[in-house]
Structure formats: structure tokens, C-alpha cells
Design an enzyme around this catalytic site. Structure first.
Site, short mmCIF file in Angstrom:
data_model
loop_
_atom_site.label_atom_id
_atom_site.label_comp_id
_atom_site.label_asym_id
_atom_site.label_seq_id
_atom_site.Cartn_x
_atom_site.Cartn_y
_atom_site.Cartn_z
CD GLU A 1 21.55 86.47 36.40
OE1 GLU A 1 22.54 87.32 36.45
OE2 GLU A 1 21.62 85.99 36.98
CD GLU B 1 26.86 87.47 40.15
OE1 GLU B 1 26.62 86.12 40.09
OE2 GLU B 1 26.38 87.67 38.90
#
Length: 259
Positions: free
Chosen positions: A143, A240
Site C-alpha cells: 500500500e 477505512e
């Protein structure tokens, strides 16, 4: 139509972690994700998943001393054995919980370590992790994270993550594309998603500024969710974000966007 997973690290934080599964199901989610499971026995998490008919779609590899500010150790040359032990621990949890893919946080480059050494360590650790996960039938994610939120983080952009994965050379390694981090670092959300869709294993969302729920900031999520669906993404989208005024109160974005 996009499928949304509640990120239990960010949502329903007013209740203990194991109670968040019930809240997610009651709010209409059928899947969840979170940063780390390691503080709880896998049997306890598995029981909550089963009781509330939830699928766990993602968690991270161990990432060092989180409460002390560490955000991953994959680029730390003096902690390779710790990283490898963490991969083994993560695979045990993933196997027990049915998790198909695990995210690796690359980490902040340690003080006194030159960029070339940190990069070489990261590549070698990702190759190891990808190999171990492939043997376990699972995928590895990497990520990019913006350096406004995490100064010094060593993977910041989509093109950097893709080049890193090219160097790793593993067919089970993909990008975790977080829309919030990408917006802060590079923009070009729709074009990037479309161009690199085949190499994106998971998407996460939050708006900017504030990292609150979709519809509270500058990102046109009405367009973006339709675009993600149109280009053929079939994975989960992790929610998120930090609810601006409580998780349930902020879930109206799903209805407003006709989702």
C-alpha cells in the site's frame, strides 16, 4: 455494484473491538477488514465472524511497535527475522480466519539507513512474504501511503508501488489502492484505477480533507464508485475512514449514492 467492507479499526470505535462485528452486521455490512488481529485469539474472531455472518477480507502483516509510532518494518535491515516471524504469524491467522490476502506496510525508513539499503531490504522481504503467502494460497498487497499523514513512509505513489512489485517479481503480489492516500499524493484517481486495475488487489476509501466518510470532502465519490463498477473491479472496497459524527449517523452516503 461495489461491495463494501467495514474497517473495524476505524469504525464503531466507541465499543470494544470484538463487539464491532455485531455493529457492522447490524449496519448492513457483510464483510469486514481491520489492521491487526494479533491481540485476540483467532478463535474469538472466528466466532464473531460466524455469529454475524461476516466475511473477513483483509488484515495486515505485523507492523512493529504501532503504539510507539512504527508503521511497518519491511524496510528495516536490522529486523528481517522479526519481519519473517510476522509473516508466519499472519499466515496462521489468515488460515484460521479465511483471509484471502494480507497487506504489508513497508514502513518509515529508519534513521541512519540509506535509501538504497532500505529499498533492497524491502524488495527481499516482499519476495519472502510473497513466496510464503503463495504457498499458503494467499495474495500479498503493498500500500502506498501519503507522507502528509506518515512522514518518512517509503512507498508513496502508485507508480512507485508498481515498480517495486515489478522488481519483486511475484505473480501473487498486488497494489492496495487507498483512494484517500492517492488523492493526497497524486490525484488522477479514475485514470490510475482504470490503467492499473489488473494489478490492484484491494481498494480502500475515505474523503479528503479530514479522512471522513465519502461525500464529506472534495472527492466525487458518486462518479468514482460508478467508474470503479464500470471498469470491472470485482473486489471489496474497504471503508477505512473516520466517521465525522458516528459510524451509523454517517452511513447515509450509501443511500445518497444509490448504493
Amino acid at each position: 455494484m461495489p461491495r463494501f467492507a467495514a474497517n473495524l479499526t476505524m469504525l464503531f470505535t466507541e465499543v470494544p473491538f470484538l463487539d464491532r462485528f455485531e455493529r457492522a452486521a447490524r449496519a448492513g455490512f457483510t464483510a469486514v477488514e481491520f489492521l491487526f488481529p494479533y491481540a485476540w485469539p483467532a478463535t474469538d474472531i472466528r466466532q464473531r465472524l460466524a455469529a454475524h455472518k461476516l466475511q473477513l477480507v483483509l488484515h495486515n502483516l505485523p507492523a512493529g511497535h504501532w503504539d510507539a509510532g512504527e508503521r511497518g518494518i519491511a524496510c528495516h535491515p536490522d529486523r528481517v527475522e522479526e519481519f519473517r516471524a510476522g509473516v508466519a504469524q499472519a499466515i496462521k491467522y489468515a488460515s484460521a480466519l479465511g483471509v484471502p490476502q494480507l497487506n504489508c506496510l513497508a514502513g518509515k525508513v529508519p534513521a541512519g539507513v540509506d535509501a538504497a539499503t532500505a529499498h533492497r531490504t524491502l524488495v527481499e522481504n516482499l519476495r519472502f512474504a510473497a513466496s510464503e503467502l503463495k504457498a499458503a494460497g494467499r495474495r500479498l498487497l503493498v500500500e502506498p501511503i501519503n507522507t502528509f499523514d506518515i512522514p518518512g513512509f517509503c512507498v508513496n505513489r502508485t507508480d512507485q508501488a508498481l515498480a517495486l512489485l515489478d522488481e519483486v517479481g511475484a505473480d501473487n503480489a498486488f497494489v492496495q489502492y487507498d483512494v484517500y492516500h492517492a488523492q493526497r499524493t497524486e490525484g488522477e484517481l479514475a485514470a490510475t484505477l482504470q490503467q492499473h486495475l489488473a494489478r490492484i488487489g484491494h481498494i480502500q476509501v475515505a474523503d479528503n480533507p479530514g479522512r471522513n466518510e465519502p461525500g464529506t470532502g472534495e472527492i466525487n465519490y458518486d462518479f468514482l464508485f460508478a467508474h470503479i463498477d464500470r471498469i470491472g473491479y470485482r473486489g471489496w472496497i474497504g471503508c477505512e475512514y473516520k466517521p465525522a459524527a458516528g459510524t451509523e449517523a454517517g452511513l447515509g452516503w450509501r443511500q445518497r449514492l444509490a448504493l
